[in-house]
Design an enzyme around this catalytic site. Structure first.
Site, PDB file in Angstrom:
ATOM      1  N   HIS A   1     106.479  72.404  47.273  1.00 33.27           N
ATOM      2  CA  HIS A   1     107.320  73.555  46.954  1.00 33.27           C
ATOM      3  C   HIS A   1     107.173  73.909  45.476  1.00 33.27           C
ATOM      4  CE1 HIS A   1     109.384  71.863  50.503  1.00 33.27           C
ATOM      5  NE2 HIS A   1     109.742  73.103  50.748  1.00 33.27           N
TER       6      HIS A   1
ATOM      7  N   ASP B   1      87.128  63.208  30.432  1.00 30.81           N
ATOM      8  CA  ASP B   1      86.243  64.274  29.932  1.00 30.81           C
ATOM      9  C   ASP B   1      85.970  64.102  28.438  1.00 30.81           C
ATOM     10  OD1 ASP B   1      84.836  66.848  30.181  1.00 30.81           O
ATOM     11  OD2 ASP B   1      86.494  67.676  29.015  1.00 30.81           O
TER      12      ASP B   1
END
Lengths: 157, 157, 157, 157, 157, 157
Positions: free
Chosen positions: F76, F125
């Site tokens: 939600h 990364d």
């Protein structure tokens, strides 16, 4: 014919760039965030309540470059091959410079301007608790290269 | 304690607003796009190659308001209950004014500033084929109301 | 072998297009928004409460083309080189036609269909205050060219 | 010179890849979702309250691959030409493997890792009603090929 | 006064809903995907090349509901409290029904229509390899409840 | 009845939370990024080629929290009122802890887990140029409070 961004009824469209060659292009945009002496002092001393202000603004600028086609309705989605964001505190505020690089079919000026604008907005967000009158000025293209229209350097305002 | 945007190590965070009351708030931000006399004339005469420039900028501004938390890293996602974007061509360019309304736990100034900035960027995109030196200036909060800090109106610069 | 969209267990995947050649491709999709005579009259007279209905729908269609890979789960992200959106009011509603162009490794039909669908949805949003029974019909590919399967034109339904 | 991800002031930037050649590349990442014997039994019997757990996780992984540059700040937006997501229930949980393919100027490892992570998160979401202690482990690159650094295969941990 | 979606110059805006009460609301939208007998047979037999077509369309519809304010320019971002997507294969195609629930200040009809449209688009994507003439028809609101205008049920077309 | 996440045909849906009360809720999730001694030393000495690794990971985590409903299909969209991301270098890697706060109708655990996962991915990364074997482990909920199921604290694994 003369107005490629209009369809025959005069309405906006995304002009076709399929036939344009892929060429290396760069664009540098600048912006300046003006703020109170107090805010600038806290920033220069690294004592702003939201201390990482420059780091947050730098990353927000890099990420916004990638979101340009989602923000500017008629912008083409293009490759983004490199982004540098510099933030330099001065006597009246912070100077922002964003350089973007690509090899694609159309210019990357809107990407550079979007990066500079969002870096500036994020800087405002970081200092607004100590200066709610801070503002952004002089968001502009300083330089571009590549593409059919070639090199362009802004004359100082 | 005194610096709610910092965690104990001095790092940026999204400050907790759970305990703040939901109150009605508004913010009005402005920006100005400066352009050449020729571009302005074409715009005023409705003869810009990308004719719907003002309509495109208006919609881009409205949509950008909704994207603020995606652009400004530490901004809270808040409800957006109403947005007005006005674009008024003048003697030196186009004045942009964006008013945003909400009922939520924190202010909506960043949403207004983001809407004004992106409307301005989109206007630049629409006129850049006829004026590649166009620029944005004076992106600022003109007015806000609601919340603990109450009413604020900008003194003219 | 025969079913490239399935992995060996029969599950959906994004089929590898690395080895396909980059070729120029176009696709044209259409849709129709049906509405009451009253809504159509207001629209044709430019008196709809949300007056810019056609401009809003046109921009929404252009922007949605760029969002196709975010909406259609197995769609490849591809370059979008040009988009035209035409909206023509008729006797029973508004006809929408979206043409998309690219040079990439796979077809651009889903982009055209997504643009037509979202232009139609946005038109519904603009008129729903005067006609809450308006509906969309006949969202389809009218034409495509380029790629291994070559040219295709729809027979009229 | 030696540190291409830093600008001259030592700040993060998106390193320029314009000059790198476009080459075919693949990357395979893995992850494992650990869960209770009860949750695993329900999953294997297809009796989980949110029954389509594996299908939901598979699609979530494919879609997340496309969102990598929006999630990882310094990641380049690159083409995504193919994605396979495998989910294999075992004795202690579910093994996830995501293979991504492209032809572009930089590696696609972050895309594979992002796909594996989000597939795992979505699996957690589907089983959390029956096991709120489920967790993710060993998110890693198993294999890559293509690009200047060539082939890489992980030694087992 | 009478035209709340227009500012004083007649331009589109996002109308202010701050003063409207939060009430429970539902909306049900439908759409139909028409396809060839062959495509429908493959789908009903679970032998479509992209076998998970119904599961993919269902998830795409649920996710699109959440993206409505990003697709429909003047739509308010509102809470989404529940979404059901039903896909029923029939004699001429697949019937789609999307029910959305919220407690917020404005209606949720556009969310339901967007969910139905994107579920239909995704279904087209899954079957287009076996039927490139498939189309979408009759995208409409079937039912709504809650809010000032109360209950509405569509008369059959 | 007993399986609220399934519709009557057994298919996934977003369960209706309209009737649940708005209550204050928190969740804390953790993750660990394992890396080589060399990478860890460079990180601790602030000499990583992408020096701002911790700052980048922290911001990526905060922003990812806001993107949870776009990543996890059946999640939600809920209010996000506060986010803290802590990154602590240790002897074998970096420990990540993300605490999220809201006042809404359902739990915020998936938001915390998504923040921790994306902070970890972004850290990978930043270090992958010096350690391509770095991996993520033990992504889990450490604590939650609020809502019907009340307080939960993880037993150490």
């Amino acid at each position: 014919g003369a107005l490629p961004h209009l369809d025959e009824s005069g309405h906006a469209r995304m002009v076709d760039i399929t036939a344009k060659p892929v060429t290396a292009r760069t664009a540098t945009a600048g912006a300046r965030v003006r703020m109170s002496a107090e805010a600038l002092e806290l920033l220069s001393a690294g004592e702003l309540p939201k201390g990482d202000a420059l780091a947050v603004a730098r990353l927000a600028g890099i990420q916004a470059v990638k979101k340009t086609p989602d923000l500017v309705p008629l912008a083409h989605p293009i490759a983004v091959h490199g982004v540098d964001v510099a933030l330099v505190p001065g006597t009246q505020g912070v100077d922002i410079s964003v350089t973007v690089r690509t090899a694609d079919r159309t210019g990357i000026e809107m990407e550079a301007l979007t990066g500079a604008s969002v870096a500036a907005l994020s800087l405002i967000d970081m200092i607004k608790a100590v200066d709610r009158s801070a503002w952004i000025e002089y968001v502009r293209i300083d330089h571009k290269s590549g593409g059919r229209s070639g090199e362009y350097s802004r004359d100082r305002r």
